[in-house]
Design a protein around this motif. Structure first.
Motif, short mmCIF file in Angstrom:
data_model
loop_
_atom_site.label_atom_id
_atom_site.label_comp_id
_atom_site.label_asym_id
_atom_site.label_seq_id
_atom_site.Cartn_x
_atom_site.Cartn_y
_atom_site.Cartn_z
N TYR A 216 -8.06 -12.70 -3.42
CA TYR A 216 -8.29 -12.79 -1.98
C TYR A 216 -6.98 -13.00 -1.23
CZ TYR A 216 -10.00 -14.57 2.50
OH TYR A 216 -10.23 -14.76 3.83
N ILE A 217 -6.12 -13.87 -1.77
CA ILE A 217 -4.83 -14.13 -1.13
C ILE A 217 -3.97 -12.87 -1.12
CG2 ILE A 217 -2.65 -15.38 -1.38
CD1 ILE A 217 -4.31 -17.75 -2.46
N ALA A 218 -3.96 -12.15 -2.24
CA ALA A 218 -3.18 -10.91 -2.31
C ALA A 218 -3.65 -9.91 -1.26
CB ALA A 218 -3.28 -10.31 -3.70
N MET A 219 -4.95 -9.88 -1.01
CA MET A 219 -5.52 -8.97 -0.02
C MET A 219 -5.14 -9.41 1.40
SD MET A 219 -9.53 -8.04 0.54
CE MET A 219 -9.93 -9.72 0.99
N MET A 220 -5.00 -10.72 1.60
CA MET A 220 -4.72 -11.26 2.93
C MET A 220 -3.26 -11.14 3.32
SD MET A 220 -6.89 -14.78 3.00
CE MET A 220 -6.12 -15.27 4.53
N VAL A 221 -2.36 -11.06 2.35
CA VAL A 221 -0.93 -11.07 2.67
C VAL A 221 -0.59 -9.88 3.55
CG1 VAL A 221 1.39 -10.87 1.72
CG2 VAL A 221 -0.28 -12.33 0.60
N ILE A 222 0.12 -10.16 4.64
CA ILE A 222 0.47 -9.13 5.61
C ILE A 222 1.82 -8.54 5.29
CG2 ILE A 222 0.86 -8.67 8.06
CD1 ILE A 222 -2.00 -9.43 7.36
N ASP A 223 1.87 -7.23 5.23
CA ASP A 223 3.15 -6.54 5.07
C ASP A 223 3.77 -6.39 6.44
OD1 ASP A 223 5.31 -5.00 4.45
OD2 ASP A 223 4.17 -3.24 3.77
#
Length: 225
Positions: A216-223
């Motif tokens: 979930y955190i990996a999905m949330m990280v903003i590029d």
């Protein structure tokens, strides 16, 4: 020179210019003291007055132009992203969205305001007489300023991971849906019902009814590039 003063000048010696400055000696009672008239300062011999270099001036102009171009390009990119995010929820294709969608739009642009900050933003873009809808022309400048100023930045990935690990007391690598709801609605600044539903729809694995928080955190990280 004070009234009644007598000017005494040093006579020029051989090869000397007349000595500046003259000294004014007061005669009689004119307040006492010595009045000195200063001569204009002269630059040391061989000193040249600094002149503007045409080449340097041109370089400065070019640098300023490039900087302005970079700023304009960044703003144009922000406008593009805001428009694309807004249009996803513009179901009537009339440049308006339901005010309840504003939080989702803002978060999709990489901003994570608190509930109070979100209410303040909505107040900025609402009509004087709220209609329940937000117009794009009012939303665009406010959201552009938010992105340019980099407000409401998301929590760093490592901080999020540590927070989930604290909640995951048995170190399983996941939280159940019930645990997540409990923590998010009863601890700290509680999530609203709408925020909770939005998070659950994105975070919960429907097969296990739990959140594997590293995924979930990996999905949330903003590029941000």
């Amino acid at each position: 020179m004070a009234p009644g003063s007598t000017r005494v000048e040093t006579p020029p010696g051989p090869g000397r210019l007349r000595s500046p400055p003259p000294f004014c000696l007061p005669s009689g009672d004119v307040g006492g003291g010595l009045e000195v008239t200063a001569a204009p300062a002269r630059p040391p011999p061989g000193t040249r007055r600094a002149r503007s270099s045409p080449g340097r001036d041109k370089e400065i102009v070019v640098l300023m132009t490039l900087q302005d171009n970079d700023i304009n390009a960044a703003v144009a990119e922000h406008h593009k992203k805001i428009k694309e995010a807004f249009e996803v929820f513009d179901h009537e294709l009339n440049n308006t969205v339901d005010v309840r969608e504003i939080g989702t739009i803002i978060r999709s642009l990489g901003c994570c305001p608190s509930e109070g900050e979100l209410h303040d933003l909505i107040a900025e873009v609402e009509e004087e007489e709220p209609t329940g809808y937000i117009r794009f022309e009012k939303f665009l400048p406010v959201m552009t300023k938010v992105l340019v100023e980099k407000r409401y930045r998301p929590i760093p990935e490592d901080t999020l991971l540590r927070a989930f690990e604290v909640l995951d007391t048995t170190k399983r690598g996941f939280l159940t849906k019930e645990e997540l709801i409990k923590y998010m609605t009863e601890e700290g600044e509680p999530f609203s019902q709408e925020e909770m539903e939005e998070m659950l729809s994105a975070a919960i694995d429907p097969e296990t009814n739990s959140i594997h928080y590293k995924d979930y955190i990996a999905m949330m990280v903003i590029d941000e590039n």
